[in-house]
Write a protein that holds these residues in place. Structure first.
Motif, short mmCIF file in Angstrom:
data_model
loop_
_atom_site.label_atom_id
_atom_site.label_comp_id
_atom_site.label_asym_id
_atom_site.label_seq_id
_atom_site.Cartn_x
_atom_site.Cartn_y
_atom_site.Cartn_z
N VAL A 186 32.63 41.75 40.56
CA VAL A 186 32.17 41.62 39.18
C VAL A 186 32.32 42.99 38.52
O VAL A 186 32.37 44.02 39.19
CB VAL A 186 30.69 41.15 39.12
CG1 VAL A 186 30.55 39.76 39.72
CG2 VAL A 186 29.77 42.13 39.82
N PRO A 187 32.42 43.03 37.19
CA PRO A 187 32.59 44.32 36.51
C PRO A 187 31.44 45.28 36.81
O PRO A 187 30.28 44.89 36.85
CB PRO A 187 32.60 43.93 35.02
CG PRO A 187 33.02 42.49 35.01
CD PRO A 187 32.43 41.90 36.26
N GLY A 188 31.79 46.56 37.03
CA GLY A 188 30.78 47.57 37.33
C GLY A 188 31.09 48.87 36.64
O GLY A 188 32.12 49.03 35.99
N ASP A 189 30.18 49.84 36.78
CA ASP A 189 30.34 51.14 36.14
C ASP A 189 31.48 51.96 36.75
O ASP A 189 32.07 52.80 36.09
CB ASP A 189 29.04 51.95 36.24
CG ASP A 189 27.92 51.33 35.42
OD1 ASP A 189 28.22 50.62 34.45
OD2 ASP A 189 26.74 51.56 35.75
N ASN A 190 31.74 51.74 38.03
CA ASN A 190 32.79 52.47 38.74
C ASN A 190 33.88 51.47 39.11
O ASN A 190 33.76 50.76 40.10
CB ASN A 190 32.22 53.14 39.99
CG ASN A 190 33.19 54.12 40.62
OD1 ASN A 190 34.24 54.42 40.07
ND2 ASN A 190 32.83 54.64 41.79
N PRO A 191 34.94 51.38 38.31
CA PRO A 191 35.94 50.32 38.50
C PRO A 191 36.55 50.28 39.90
O PRO A 191 36.80 51.32 40.51
CB PRO A 191 37.01 50.66 37.45
CG PRO A 191 36.28 51.46 36.42
CD PRO A 191 35.26 52.26 37.18
N VAL A 192 36.79 49.07 40.37
CA VAL A 192 37.41 48.85 41.68
C VAL A 192 38.93 48.82 41.50
O VAL A 192 39.43 48.14 40.61
CB VAL A 192 36.91 47.52 42.28
CG1 VAL A 192 37.68 47.18 43.55
CG2 VAL A 192 35.41 47.60 42.55
N PRO A 193 39.68 49.55 42.34
CA PRO A 193 41.14 49.52 42.24
C PRO A 193 41.69 48.10 42.33
O PRO A 193 41.23 47.29 43.13
CB PRO A 193 41.58 50.36 43.45
CG PRO A 193 40.43 51.27 43.72
CD PRO A 193 39.20 50.46 43.40
N GLU A 194 42.69 47.82 41.53
CA GLU A 194 43.22 46.46 41.45
C GLU A 194 44.16 46.11 42.59
O GLU A 194 44.58 44.96 42.71
CB GLU A 194 43.93 46.26 40.10
CG GLU A 194 42.98 46.36 38.91
CD GLU A 194 43.67 46.07 37.59
OE1 GLU A 194 44.89 45.78 37.61
OE2 GLU A 194 42.99 46.11 36.55
N ASP A 195 44.52 47.10 43.43
CA ASP A 195 45.46 46.82 44.51
C ASP A 195 44.78 46.41 45.81
O ASP A 195 45.44 46.23 46.83
CB ASP A 195 46.36 48.04 44.76
CG ASP A 195 45.57 49.29 45.14
OD1 ASP A 195 44.34 49.29 44.99
OD2 ASP A 195 46.21 50.26 45.60
N GLU A 197 42.53 43.81 48.32
CA GLU A 197 42.58 42.37 48.57
C GLU A 197 41.26 41.72 48.15
O GLU A 197 40.43 41.34 48.98
CB GLU A 197 42.87 42.11 50.05
CG GLU A 197 44.26 42.54 50.48
CD GLU A 197 44.56 42.18 51.93
OE1 GLU A 197 43.84 41.32 52.48
OE2 GLU A 197 45.50 42.75 52.49
N VAL A 198 41.09 41.61 46.85
CA VAL A 198 39.87 41.04 46.28
C VAL A 198 40.24 40.13 45.12
O VAL A 198 41.37 40.15 44.64
CB VAL A 198 38.91 42.14 45.77
CG1 VAL A 198 38.47 43.05 46.91
CG2 VAL A 198 39.55 42.95 44.66
N THR A 199 39.27 39.35 44.68
CA THR A 199 39.43 38.53 43.49
C THR A 199 38.42 39.02 42.45
O THR A 199 37.23 39.13 42.74
CB THR A 199 39.17 37.04 43.79
OG1 THR A 199 40.12 36.59 44.77
CG2 THR A 199 39.30 36.20 42.53
N PHE A 200 38.91 39.33 41.26
CA PHE A 200 38.04 39.80 40.19
C PHE A 200 37.51 38.61 39.40
O PHE A 200 38.27 37.71 39.04
CB PHE A 200 38.80 40.75 39.27
CG PHE A 200 39.16 42.06 39.92
CD1 PHE A 200 38.32 43.16 39.79
CD2 PHE A 200 40.33 42.19 40.67
CE1 PHE A 200 38.64 44.37 40.40
CE2 PHE A 200 40.66 43.39 41.28
CZ PHE A 200 39.81 44.49 41.15
N ILE A 201 36.21 38.61 39.14
CA ILE A 201 35.59 37.55 38.35
C ILE A 201 34.78 38.19 37.22
O ILE A 201 34.37 39.34 37.31
CB ILE A 201 34.68 36.64 39.21
CG1 ILE A 201 33.57 37.46 39.89
CG2 ILE A 201 35.52 35.90 40.25
CD1 ILE A 201 32.60 36.62 40.72
N ASP A 202 34.58 37.43 36.14
CA ASP A 202 33.88 37.98 34.98
C ASP A 202 32.40 38.20 35.25
O ASP A 202 31.80 39.15 34.75
CB ASP A 202 34.05 37.05 33.77
CG ASP A 202 35.49 37.03 33.26
OD1 ASP A 202 36.20 38.03 33.47
OD2 ASP A 202 35.89 36.02 32.67
N SER A 203 31.80 37.31 36.01
CA SER A 203 30.39 37.42 36.38
C SER A 203 30.09 36.36 37.43
O SER A 203 30.94 35.51 37.74
CB SER A 203 29.47 37.22 35.16
OG SER A 203 29.35 35.84 34.85
#
Length: 218
Positions: A186-195, A197-203
């Motif tokens: 989920v979105p956070g203050d310290n962005p997670v690198p996009e490369d 092996e995760v799935t990004f979700i809005d919340s």
């Protein structure tokens, strides 16, 4: 169609809106010592173990900080903020935990925060929300080491690869991935690198029975 054995949740910034308390505590801590501390400087601490956080605080501030004293003071400061202002759950968090229980999926809270602070947060939430809780002072190695998520899975009688994990920080994500969990961010203050092996979700609001089944059986 199968379901995961457990849903494993980070706490600060993922389940409850308490990251702001850490930022307030950091500013007050350094102001008392005559050091200018910025939000940008503190962003790197997000999701870190308390031990690593103190080391980073010392490096960035140029101060010599006693580990035990600093951890105790920071925990006291954030705990006082929770006692004064509460610890509001973030959108979708409570619903996700309740859904898991309804589906027979176990849940755990996996946090770098220490028990004295975590207890204050949980006391202000629904009773028995999580089947297991792993705090930063209960493991030898904190995030980004896999031990916190490994311990959570073990407490629930599962293996890491049988679990879904939900995180908001790079340290937490690395911990969950290393433990073998299917990891969502989920979105956070310290962005997670996009490369990674995760799935990004809005919340956490996206989570429902169909969503869990879709990802778990993909």
């Amino acid at each position: 169609m199968t379901l995961p054995a457990a849903l494993l949740f980070d706490m600060d910034g993922t389940v409850v809106d308490t990251e702001k308390y850490w930022e307030i505590a950091e500013h007050a801590f350094f102001e008392d010592r005559g050091v200018h501390w910025t939000s940008e400087m503190g962003r790197e601490l997000t999701g870190m173990s308390m031990v690593d956080s103190v080391s980073t605080m010392a490096r960035k501030s140029g101060l010599e900080l006693d580990l035990d004293d600093t951890i105790a003071e920071m925990n006291s400061r954030v705990r006082d903020l929770v006692l004064e202002h509460g610890a509001p759950w973030l959108p979708g968090a409570l619903e996700s935990v309740q859904l898991a229980h309804d589906l027979g999926i176990q849940t755990a809270l996996v946090t770098s925060s220490w028990t004295v602070f975590v207890d204050a947060v949980l006391e202000r939430g629904p009773k028995g929300a999580f089947d297991a809780v792993v705090t930063g002072d209960e493991v030898e190695f904190g995030k980004p080491h896999p031990q916190p998520y490994q311990k959570a899975a073990e407490l629930l009688g599962a293996k890491g690869h049988q679990c879904m994990a939900f995180e908001d920080s790079p340290s937490g994500v690395h911990s969950a991935i290393a433990a073998g969990a299917m990891t969502f961010v989920v979105p956070g203050d310290n962005p997670v690198p996009e490369d990674l092996e995760v799935t990004f979700i809005d919340s956490l609001e996206v989570i429902d029975h169909a969503w869990i089944s879709q990802y778990w059986n993909a």
